[in-house]
Design a protein around this motif. Structure first.
Motif, PDB file in Angstrom:
ATOM      1  N   THR A   1      90.089  62.658  68.122  1.00  0.00           N
ATOM      2  CA  THR A   1      90.838  63.609  67.302  1.00  0.00           C
ATOM      3  C   THR A   1      90.254  63.727  65.903  1.00  0.00           C
ATOM      4  O   THR A   1      90.072  64.827  65.395  1.00  0.00           O
ATOM      5  N   GLU A   2      89.954  62.576  65.295  1.00  0.00           N
ATOM      6  CA  GLU A   2      89.576  62.673  63.890  1.00  0.00           C
ATOM      7  C   GLU A   2      88.152  63.172  63.738  1.00  0.00           C
ATOM      8  O   GLU A   2      87.835  63.799  62.746  1.00  0.00           O
TER       9      GLU A   2
ATOM     10  N   VAL B   1     102.787  57.482  59.823  1.00  0.00           N
ATOM     11  CA  VAL B   1     101.460  58.084  59.711  1.00  0.00           C
ATOM     12  C   VAL B   1     101.169  58.482  58.260  1.00  0.00           C
ATOM     13  O   VAL B   1     100.023  58.410  57.796  1.00  0.00           O
TER      14      VAL B   1
ATOM     15  N   ALA C   1      90.002  50.132  53.362  1.00  0.00           N
ATOM     16  CA  ALA C   1      91.306  50.782  53.528  1.00  0.00           C
ATOM     17  C   ALA C   1      91.702  50.854  54.997  1.00  0.00           C
ATOM     18  O   ALA C   1      92.871  50.679  55.339  1.00  0.00           O
TER      19      ALA C   1
ATOM     20  N   LEU D   1      83.151  56.966  56.355  1.00  0.00           N
ATOM     21  CA  LEU D   1      83.669  55.818  57.115  1.00  0.00           C
ATOM     22  C   LEU D   1      83.336  54.467  56.482  1.00  0.00           C
ATOM     23  O   LEU D   1      84.224  53.632  56.330  1.00  0.00           O
TER      24      LEU D   1
ATOM     25  N   LEU E   1      93.897  59.128  59.659  1.00  0.00           N
ATOM     26  CA  LEU E   1      92.533  59.462  59.225  1.00  0.00           C
ATOM     27  C   LEU E   1      92.259  60.951  59.424  1.00  0.00           C
ATOM     28  O   LEU E   1      91.677  61.613  58.551  1.00  0.00           O
ATOM     29  N   ALA E   2      92.705  61.488  60.578  1.00  0.00           N
ATOM     30  CA  ALA E   2      92.496  62.908  60.844  1.00  0.00           C
ATOM     31  C   ALA E   2      93.206  63.756  59.795  1.00  0.00           C
ATOM     32  O   ALA E   2      92.620  64.686  59.225  1.00  0.00           O
ATOM     33  N   ILE E   3      94.465  63.401  59.506  1.00  0.00           N
ATOM     34  CA  ILE E   3      95.236  64.193  58.546  1.00  0.00           C
ATOM     35  C   ILE E   3      94.634  64.053  57.153  1.00  0.00           C
ATOM     36  O   ILE E   3      94.463  65.032  56.425  1.00  0.00           O
TER      37      ILE E   3
ATOM     38  N   ILE F   1      98.036  71.150  61.892  1.00  0.00           N
ATOM     39  CA  ILE F   1      98.484  70.266  60.825  1.00  0.00           C
ATOM     40  C   ILE F   1      99.730  70.830  60.129  1.00  0.00           C
ATOM     41  O   ILE F   1     100.604  70.082  59.681  1.00  0.00           O
TER      42      ILE F   1
ATOM     43  N   MET G   1     107.594  66.839  60.404  1.00  0.00           N
ATOM     44  CA  MET G   1     107.977  65.726  59.542  1.00  0.00           C
ATOM     45  C   MET G   1     109.306  66.029  58.836  1.00  0.00           C
ATOM     46  O   MET G   1     110.049  65.123  58.488  1.00  0.00           O
TER      47      MET G   1
ATOM     48  N   GLY H   1      96.879  49.209  48.840  1.00  0.00           N
ATOM     49  CA  GLY H   1      95.847  49.321  49.852  1.00  0.00           C
ATOM     50  C   GLY H   1      94.442  49.127  49.316  1.00  0.00           C
ATOM     51  O   GLY H   1      93.582  48.580  49.992  1.00  0.00           O
TER      52      GLY H   1
ATOM     53  N   ALA I   1      86.608  70.169  59.079  1.00  0.00           N
ATOM     54  CA  ALA I   1      87.065  70.160  57.694  1.00  0.00           C
ATOM     55  C   ALA I   1      85.961  70.579  56.747  1.00  0.00           C
ATOM     56  O   ALA I   1      86.175  71.355  55.827  1.00  0.00           O
TER      57      ALA I   1
ATOM     58  N   THR J   1      88.563  67.087  63.813  1.00  0.00           N
ATOM     59  CA  THR J   1      89.138  67.666  62.603  1.00  0.00           C
ATOM     60  C   THR J   1      88.207  67.531  61.417  1.00  0.00           C
ATOM     61  O   THR J   1      88.035  68.470  60.650  1.00  0.00           O
ATOM     62  N   SER J   2      87.600  66.371  61.293  1.00  0.00           N
ATOM     63  CA  SER J   2      86.808  66.188  60.091  1.00  0.00           C
ATOM     64  C   SER J   2      85.530  67.012  60.157  1.00  0.00           C
ATOM     65  O   SER J   2      85.057  67.499  59.141  1.00  0.00           O
TER      66      SER J   2
ATOM     67  N   TRP K   1     105.311  58.693  64.008  1.00  0.00           N
ATOM     68  CA  TRP K   1     105.834  59.780  63.148  1.00  0.00           C
ATOM     69  C   TRP K   1     106.274  59.218  61.798  1.00  0.00           C
ATOM     70  O   TRP K   1     106.000  59.795  60.753  1.00  0.00           O
TER      71      TRP K   1
ATOM     72  N   ILE L   1      98.146  58.310  53.040  1.00  0.00           N
ATOM     73  CA  ILE L   1      98.092  58.147  51.580  1.00  0.00           C
ATOM     74  C   ILE L   1      97.054  57.091  51.184  1.00  0.00           C
ATOM     75  O   ILE L   1      96.255  57.295  50.263  1.00  0.00           O
ATOM     76  N   VAL L   2      97.043  55.964  51.896  1.00  0.00           N
ATOM     77  CA  VAL L   2      96.094  54.900  51.548  1.00  0.00           C
ATOM     78  C   VAL L   2      94.663  55.401  51.762  1.00  0.00           C
ATOM     79  O   VAL L   2      93.783  55.189  50.918  1.00  0.00           O
TER      80      VAL L   2
ATOM     81  N   VAL M   1      94.399  56.472  63.550  1.00  0.00           N
ATOM     82  CA  VAL M   1      93.556  57.605  63.955  1.00  0.00           C
ATOM     83  C   VAL M   1      94.139  58.914  63.432  1.00  0.00           C
ATOM     84  O   VAL M   1      93.441  59.725  62.807  1.00  0.00           O
ATOM     85  N   LEU M   2      95.438  59.127  63.646  1.00  0.00           N
ATOM     86  CA  LEU M   2      96.055  60.364  63.160  1.00  0.00           C
ATOM     87  C   LEU M   2      96.061  60.404  61.634  1.00  0.00           C
ATOM     88  O   LEU M   2      95.814  61.449  61.033  1.00  0.00           O
TER      89      LEU M   2
ATOM     90  N   ALA N   1      99.355  53.328  47.403  1.00  0.00           N
ATOM     91  CA  ALA N   1      97.904  53.385  47.517  1.00  0.00           C
ATOM     92  C   ALA N   1      97.244  52.163  46.884  1.00  0.00           C
ATOM     93  O   ALA N   1      96.297  51.609  47.428  1.00  0.00           O
TER      94      ALA N   1
ATOM     95  N   SER O   1      91.549  63.411  56.293  1.00  0.00           N
ATOM     96  CA  SER O   1      90.286  64.123  56.074  1.00  0.00           C
ATOM     97  C   SER O   1      90.518  65.635  56.013  1.00  0.00           C
ATOM     98  O   SER O   1      89.764  66.340  55.351  1.00  0.00           O
ATOM     99  N   ARG O   2      91.576  66.112  56.686  1.00  0.00           N
ATOM    100  CA  ARG O   2      91.882  67.545  56.602  1.00  0.00           C
ATOM    101  C   ARG O   2      92.486  67.893  55.250  1.00  0.00           C
ATOM    102  O   ARG O   2      92.278  68.989  54.732  1.00  0.00           O
TER     103      ARG O   2
END
Lengths: 303, 306
Positions: free
Chosen positions: B3-4, A180, A224, A218, A100-102, B48, B55, B304, B11, B7-8, A177, A185-186, A97-98, B301, A104-105
């Protein structure tokens, strides 16, 4: 099975099959290694799980399913299984979930989103061991940065890894952490393969941002998402490095995972038969859950 | 899920209001909504950005502690950086662990196993994608099936095999069982299948045999896939913990992750020494990552997308 397939090959095959086919030389090294270090050990591990197999003893008593019944009544195993399943559920959902959120941002490529992508991906290249060690001391009540910063803003910090209530959630947070960035990346790579005109067409049809996300992004991300969910689940069920380096399973077994227990039984107490039974139960759980996930997310339909 | 979605939405939410603004009637409402979306977008960038810092701060702190004296650390743990820089942590870790040997072991293990794996996996992938042989399908299915087997299931018998071979605490014991992987074969097979068949025909007409085709034509044309696989495999083995822990118990044969973990669980551990050790064990991958980021990302990637 192999012989059945021969007639479907071209006739020319039969003639060349008579002399030696060098293809076998190409596959030989990998196949030998797979046979010796994967295929045979699986069978042997199943066989060992039916024995009272202590290292160093000359003979091993056949006990049937006794190891499995013992496992069924072993509260330390059930505790380890509960820890592992809770960790897996929370971390794989949180990570996907996180991620995906990151993703898409950070989808559009600008200098700051590139920088942030690098930052989010960085913990993924560190080993779980290094991550575990760093966080163990970041959360240390005496020298840790986290507690010191919390104290500086007037929050009295809890005993993260020493508390029976907080130890597992803390390890789970570090697990998310750490990983994520992998999901991000994927998913980013997959998002970049969605053709732009799909979005343009959707926009012409009056789809807003949310509908574009639901109906274009989606579905395109489904393979993925499936991949990252399955990987996160399988990794979660194999939890070992992180708890070993952060808590050693403590306090009082509150973060002991199935693989830690397996390691304890097999390589500390040398009860190889019992350890093999644990391994087989884990194997069946992993196979079962992956099969359900593949079904639910219907890989074949997409592929 | 919530959450997503938030944000999206934000976005991409900035654009539609701009188009709607010119249409008049609902302009005010849309402008208010636009302002709210913009505030939301700003907020999500703050979140973000803070996440991105979270990180990196632990790694910066690791570096700081590595070059800091104990009294300095205990006096003000809220400081990210040392007041006085010192090399005593680096010196301590080199004194207390056979550190040069550990680095060498980790290099030999990760490098040796990865090189062998690239060779063996590419050979198998070549046979599976470019040649025809009896039992080809069965071999491919067998390899795919081993993808599903968790390492923990095989670790006990493999340990016993290595014990009987006398390979515990040896490089061959560390490397040989890791010298092939189903995932590597699978990824390289995909890469080889995407190379055009005309390459094979052309080299066959020139009289090339399988070996020439493999070594002179297929491998050079699949360099990006090989590079990606090398990097993700090397990183995985460099970071591997359970396997070296099982195969080695002599500290002179251990690899960095196992040695560091055992070191960190000793009582009264020297924080500077431990963090210096962690930093040094992270350094090669961190440098490689910064230099070869594209391959890292592609390697991860690609595994994946396929």
């Amino acid at each position: 099975m192999t012989t059945n397939r021969i007639p479907t090959a071209q006739p020319a095959r039969r003639r060349s099959a008579r002399r030696f086919n060098s293809a076998y030389l190409f596959i030989a090294p990998s196949l030998v290694l797979i046979a010796v270090f994967i295929a045979e050990p699986i069978v042997q591990s199943g066989w060992m799980s039916l024995h009272d197999w202590m290292v160093g003893e000359s003979s091993h008593r056949f006990v049937g399913f006794a190891n499995y019944t013992r496992l069924f009544h072993d509260s330390r195993f059930w505790n380890a299984l509960r820890v592992t399943v809770v960790y897996t559920l929370v971390v794989s959902v949180g990570q996907v979930v996180l991620g995906l959120a990151i993703a898409s941002r950070l989808r559009r490529t600008t200098w700051y989103s590139t920088l942030l992508r690098t930052a989010y991906f960085f913990p993924f290249i560190a080993s779980l061991v290094v991550v575990g060690i760093i966080w163990k001391f970041l959360l240390d009540p005496q020298v840790g940065l986290v507690d010191a910063w919390l104290a500086a803003v007037g929050v009295s910090p809890p005993a993260w890894l020493q508390s029976t209530a907080l130890a597992l959630p803390t390890v789970m947070a570090v697990g998310i952490w750490k990983n994520v960035g992998f999901t991000m990346i994927v998913l980013l790579a997959s998002m970049q393969q969605v053709p732009r005109d799909l979005y343009e067409a959707a926009a012409l049809d009056g789809a807003g941002a949310w509908r574009q996300f639901r109906n274009v992004t989606l579905p395109a991300l489904r393979p993925a998402l499936l991949f990252t969910t399955v990987i996160a689940t399988v990794n979660g069920l194999q939890l070992f490095d992180l708890v070993f380096s952060m808590t050693s399973g403590g306090p009082i077994f509150h973060t002991e995972s199935v693989v830690m227990y397996l390691y304890q039984k097999g390589f500390v107490e040398f009860q190889m038969g019992y350890a093999s039974a644990i391994a087989w139960v884990l194997f069946v759980i992993i196979l079962g859950i992956s099969a359900v996930q593949l079904r639910v997310l219907r890989y074949r339909d997409v592929d | 899920m919530s959450t997503e979605t938030v944000t999206s939405l934000r976005a991409t939410g900035a654009r539609p209001p701009r188009r709607a603004r010119g249409t008049g009637g609902r302009a005010t409402a849309v402008r208010a909504a636009g302002a709210a979306t913009r505030a939301g977008a700003a907020l999500s960038w703050v979140v973000i950005g803070v996440g991105g810092l979270a990180m990196l701060v632990p790694f910066l702190w690791m570096l700081g502690v590595a070059f800091r004296t104990s009294p300095d650390l205990y006096a003000d743990p809220a400081r990210l950086w040392p007041v006085h820089w010192t090399l005593h942590g680096v010196r301590a870790v080199v004194d207390q662990l056979p550190f040069g040997q550990l680095i060498l072991n980790t290099f030999v293990f990760a490098g040796g196993a990865t090189l062998l794996l690239l060779l063996f996996d590419s050979m198998t992938a070549f046979a599976l994608s470019r040649l025809r042989f009896r039992g080809q399908n069965a071999v491919f299915v067998l390899i795919l099936a081993t993808l599903m087997v968790p390492f923990q299931v095989t670790v006990v018998p493999v340990f016993l095999t290595l014990f009987h071979l006398g390979w515990l605490n040896s490089y061959q014991g560390l490397i040989i069982p890791r010298a092939t992987s189903a995932l590597g074969i699978f990824l390289l097979r995909q890469a080889f299948l995407s190379l055009p068949r005309e390459l094979d025909d052309a080299s066959r007409i020139d009289g090339a045999g399988n070996l020439t085709l493999y070594w002179r034509i297929i491998l050079p044309n699949a360099k990006p896939a090989l590079a990606s696989l090398f990097i993700i495999q090397f990183a995985a083995l460099w970071n591997d913990f359970l396997w070296p822990l099982v195969v080695t118990n002599d500290v002179h044969m251990q690899t960095l992750p196992a040695a560091l973990t055992l070191f960190s669980s000793q009582s009264g551990v020297d924080h500077a020494a431990l963090m210096a050790g962690a930093a040094i064990s992270l350094a090669p991958l961190a440098i490689a990552f910064i230099a070869l980021q594209r391959y890292f990302v592609q390697g991860v990637a690609n595994s994946g997308i396929k």
